[in-house]
Design a protein around this motif. Structure first.
Motif, PDB file in Angstrom:
ATOM      1  N   ALA A 191      33.852  55.784   5.710  1.00 35.35           N
ATOM      2  CA  ALA A 191      33.757  54.697   4.879  1.00 35.35           C
ATOM      3  C   ALA A 191      32.363  54.421   5.130  1.00 35.35           C
ATOM      4  O   ALA A 191      31.675  53.789   3.899  1.00 35.35           O
ATOM      5  N   ASN A 192      31.637  54.649   6.117  1.00 37.05           N
ATOM      6  CA  ASN A 192      30.333  54.137   6.137  1.00 37.05           C
ATOM      7  C   ASN A 192      29.290  55.153   5.290  1.00 37.05           C
ATOM      8  O   ASN A 192      28.396  54.561   4.658  1.00 37.05           O
ATOM      9  N   ILE A 193      29.714  56.166   5.314  1.00 39.37           N
ATOM     10  CA  ILE A 193      29.076  57.371   4.387  1.00 39.37           C
ATOM     11  C   ILE A 193      29.093  56.627   3.162  1.00 39.37           C
ATOM     12  O   ILE A 193      27.852  56.584   2.111  1.00 39.37           O
ATOM     13  N   LEU A 194      30.296  56.485   2.506  1.00 38.12           N
ATOM     14  CA  LEU A 194      30.474  55.915   1.163  1.00 38.12           C
ATOM     15  C   LEU A 194      29.501  54.777   0.610  1.00 38.12           C
ATOM     16  O   LEU A 194      28.823  54.607  -0.288  1.00 38.12           O
ATOM     17  N   GLN A 195      29.581  53.988   1.775  1.00 38.98           N
ATOM     18  CA  GLN A 195      28.847  52.649   1.610  1.00 38.98           C
ATOM     19  C   GLN A 195      27.319  52.996   1.452  1.00 38.98           C
ATOM     20  O   GLN A 195      26.854  52.280   0.557  1.00 38.98           O
ATOM     21  N   LYS A 196      26.668  53.690   2.255  1.00 43.61           N
ATOM     22  CA  LYS A 196      25.458  53.882   2.227  1.00 43.61           C
ATOM     23  C   LYS A 196      24.833  54.967   1.151  1.00 43.61           C
ATOM     24  O   LYS A 196      23.834  54.601   0.692  1.00 43.61           O
ATOM     25  N   LEU A 197      25.859  55.613   0.592  1.00 44.61           N
ATOM     26  CA  LEU A 197      25.696  56.359  -0.467  1.00 44.61           C
ATOM     27  C   LEU A 197      25.797  55.672  -1.885  1.00 44.61           C
ATOM     28  O   LEU A 197      25.463  56.246  -3.033  1.00 44.61           O
ATOM     29  N   GLU A 198      26.282  54.721  -1.748  1.00 48.22           N
ATOM     30  CA  GLU A 198      26.575  53.836  -2.767  1.00 48.22           C
ATOM     31  C   GLU A 198      27.778  54.486  -3.735  1.00 48.22           C
ATOM     32  O   GLU A 198      27.438  54.638  -5.146  1.00 48.22           O
ATOM     33  N   VAL A 199      28.677  54.994  -3.490  1.00 42.08           N
ATOM     34  CA  VAL A 199      29.772  55.836  -4.239  1.00 42.08           C
ATOM     35  C   VAL A 199      31.044  55.139  -3.567  1.00 42.08           C
ATOM     36  O   VAL A 199      31.147  54.692  -2.748  1.00 42.08           O
ATOM     37  N   ASP A 200      31.948  55.481  -4.826  1.00 38.38           N
ATOM     38  CA  ASP A 200      33.393  55.206  -4.654  1.00 38.38           C
ATOM     39  C   ASP A 200      34.320  55.883  -3.896  1.00 38.38           C
ATOM     40  O   ASP A 200      35.244  55.526  -3.436  1.00 38.38           O
ATOM     41  N   ASP A 201      34.023  57.133  -3.897  1.00 37.19           N
ATOM     42  CA  ASP A 201      35.046  58.020  -3.108  1.00 37.19           C
ATOM     43  C   ASP A 201      34.278  59.383  -2.613  1.00 37.19           C
ATOM     44  O   ASP A 201      33.286  59.653  -2.749  1.00 37.19           O
ATOM     45  N   ARG A 202      35.102  60.123  -1.950  1.00 42.75           N
ATOM     46  CA  ARG A 202      34.697  61.486  -1.219  1.00 42.75           C
ATOM     47  C   ARG A 202      33.989  62.342  -2.218  1.00 42.75           C
ATOM     48  O   ARG A 202      32.932  63.026  -1.855  1.00 42.75           O
ATOM     49  N   LEU A 203      34.621  62.652  -3.467  1.00 36.70           N
ATOM     50  CA  LEU A 203      34.191  63.596  -4.388  1.00 36.70           C
ATOM     51  C   LEU A 203      32.631  63.229  -4.734  1.00 36.70           C
ATOM     52  O   LEU A 203      32.023  64.130  -4.882  1.00 36.70           O
ATOM     53  N   GLN A 204      32.465  61.827  -5.050  1.00 36.06           N
ATOM     54  CA  GLN A 204      31.133  61.374  -5.581  1.00 36.06           C
ATOM     55  C   GLN A 204      30.154  61.534  -4.432  1.00 36.06           C
ATOM     56  O   GLN A 204      28.885  61.973  -4.731  1.00 36.06           O
ATOM     57  N   ALA A 205      30.634  61.368  -3.196  1.00 37.15           N
ATOM     58  CA  ALA A 205      29.798  61.589  -1.964  1.00 37.15           C
ATOM     59  C   ALA A 205      29.437  62.948  -1.954  1.00 37.15           C
ATOM     60  O   ALA A 205      28.166  63.237  -1.610  1.00 37.15           O
ATOM     61  N   ALA A 206      30.136  63.815  -2.046  1.00 31.42           N
ATOM     62  CA  ALA A 206      30.009  65.507  -1.983  1.00 31.42           C
ATOM     63  C   ALA A 206      29.080  65.820  -2.974  1.00 31.42           C
ATOM     64  O   ALA A 206      27.950  66.827  -2.694  1.00 31.42           O
ATOM     65  N   LEU A 207      29.394  65.275  -4.406  1.00 34.18           N
ATOM     66  CA  LEU A 207      28.473  65.681  -5.436  1.00 34.18           C
ATOM     67  C   LEU A 207      27.101  64.969  -5.287  1.00 34.18           C
ATOM     68  O   LEU A 207      26.025  65.910  -5.540  1.00 34.18           O
ATOM     69  N   LYS A 208      26.892  63.858  -4.797  1.00 34.80           N
ATOM     70  CA  LYS A 208      25.658  63.410  -4.633  1.00 34.80           C
ATOM     71  C   LYS A 208      24.749  64.234  -3.552  1.00 34.80           C
ATOM     72  O   LYS A 208      23.587  64.143  -3.482  1.00 34.80           O
ATOM     73  N   ALA A 209      25.488  64.428  -2.304  1.00 30.41           N
ATOM     74  CA  ALA A 209      24.971  65.055  -1.318  1.00 30.41           C
ATOM     75  C   ALA A 209      24.421  66.341  -1.953  1.00 30.41           C
ATOM     76  O   ALA A 209      23.367  66.804  -1.241  1.00 30.41           O
ATOM     77  N   LEU A 210      25.120  67.227  -2.670  1.00 28.68           N
ATOM     78  CA  LEU A 210      24.540  68.340  -3.125  1.00 28.68           C
ATOM     79  C   LEU A 210      23.450  68.309  -4.086  1.00 28.68           C
ATOM     80  O   LEU A 210      22.568  68.971  -4.049  1.00 28.68           O
ATOM     81  N   LYS A 211      23.741  67.174  -5.089  1.00 24.68           N
ATOM     82  CA  LYS A 211      22.613  67.049  -6.178  1.00 24.68           C
ATOM     83  C   LYS A 211      21.344  66.688  -5.421  1.00 24.68           C
ATOM     84  O   LYS A 211      20.179  67.046  -5.620  1.00 24.68           O
ATOM     85  N   TYR A 212      21.381  65.800  -4.409  1.00 24.31           N
ATOM     86  CA  TYR A 212      20.112  65.370  -3.773  1.00 24.31           C
ATOM     87  C   TYR A 212      19.554  65.859  -2.520  1.00 24.31           C
ATOM     88  O   TYR A 212      18.926  65.457  -1.711  1.00 24.31           O
ATOM     89  N   LYS A 213      20.553  67.081  -2.062  1.00 29.37           N
ATOM     90  CA  LYS A 213      20.010  67.621  -0.876  1.00 29.37           C
ATOM     91  C   LYS A 213      20.102  66.859   0.154  1.00 29.37           C
ATOM     92  O   LYS A 213      19.194  66.917   0.912  1.00 29.37           O
ATOM     93  N   ILE A 214      21.055  66.087   0.307  1.00 27.51           N
ATOM     94  CA  ILE A 214      20.837  65.126   1.695  1.00 27.51           C
ATOM     95  C   ILE A 214      21.452  65.755   2.907  1.00 27.51           C
ATOM     96  O   ILE A 214      20.811  65.471   4.081  1.00 27.51           O
ATOM     97  N   VAL A 215      22.361  66.820   2.841  1.00 21.96           N
ATOM     98  CA  VAL A 215      22.812  67.529   4.022  1.00 21.96           C
ATOM     99  C   VAL A 215      22.507  69.191   3.720  1.00 21.96           C
ATOM    100  O   VAL A 215      22.196  69.323   2.772  1.00 21.96           O
TER     101      VAL A 215
END
Length: 215
Positions: A191-215
């Motif tokens: 829940a904290n990760i979704l809030q910090k990445l400003e996304v609505d769900d896990r899939l969006q979080a995963a895609l954003k992490a890959l796109k912006y090389k967050i991890v």
């Protein structure tokens, strides 16, 4: 808790096969079926549906638009695309519409059951045959110019660790087991990760992490 599943497929034999595969499965509650997007939306609006297995090539309204409407109506419903289509545009549009998983109709029925259960538990899943499309879409995008994007998004070391596991398709329960933490602690971190990445769900979080090389 048992999950109610709606199967949306216009081919009667395929729909029957899917329904038969899920009958008697431990985590499955009521099984609903529809041969069109319009019928599916009517069933969805009048019943508690937890998981939708959606075909793309439907008559009249297609599966992508149906996915979009279901996602707008309920962000918690899990939507699994099951199709013979692997066109890049359709794959990406399905994900943008809010699909949680994308599977080929060639998938083994037992494997499909495992995928559905995993997605129900919070994982995202891409069929290996289309994984390269998702990877291409994320890695070809401009990358934010920063030395450490996890710091930019103010992620803790534990949150970065969990986000990496999310991008690898692990569910909350699997992450809890891997990191030896409780499921409630895992959910709180997600829940904290979704809030910090400003996304609505896990899939969006995963895609954003890959796109912006967050991890």
């Amino acid at each position: 808790m048992k999950k109610n599943i709606l199967i949306v497929e216009d081919h009667e034999l395929t729909r029957f096969g899917l329904k038969t595969a899920f009958e008697g499965v431990d985590f499955v509650g009521t099984l609903y079926e529809a041969d069109s997007a319009e019928t599916a939306l009517e069933i969805f609006n009048n019943n508690q549906i937890d998981i939708v297995i959606m075909d793309l090539g439907l008559p009249l309204m297609n599966g992508i638009e149906a996915t979009r409407q279901i996602r707008l109506a309920n962000k918690d419903t899990k939507i699994i695309i099951l199709t013979s289509h692997n066109d890049e545009k359709e794959v990406l549009n399905s994900l943008k519409a809010g699909a949680n998983a994308y599977c080929s109709k060639e998938i083994n029925p037992q494997r499909l059951i495992q995928v559905v259960q995993s997605v129900a538990d919070g994982a995202a899943w891409f069929d290996p045959s289309i994984a390269h499309i998702v990877l291409k879409a994320t890695t070809n995008s401009p990358v934010i110019d920063t030395e450490n994007n996890s710091k930019k998004y103010d992620l803790t070391a534990r949150e970065s660790q969990i986000l990496k596991l999310m991008t690898e398709g692990y569910s909350n329960m699997e992450i809890a087991q891997i990191l030896v933490i409780s499921i409630n602690t895992t959910k709180a971190h997600v829940a904290n990760i979704l809030q910090k990445l400003e996304v609505d769900d896990r899939l969006q979080a995963a895609l954003k992490a890959l796109k912006y090389k967050i991890v």
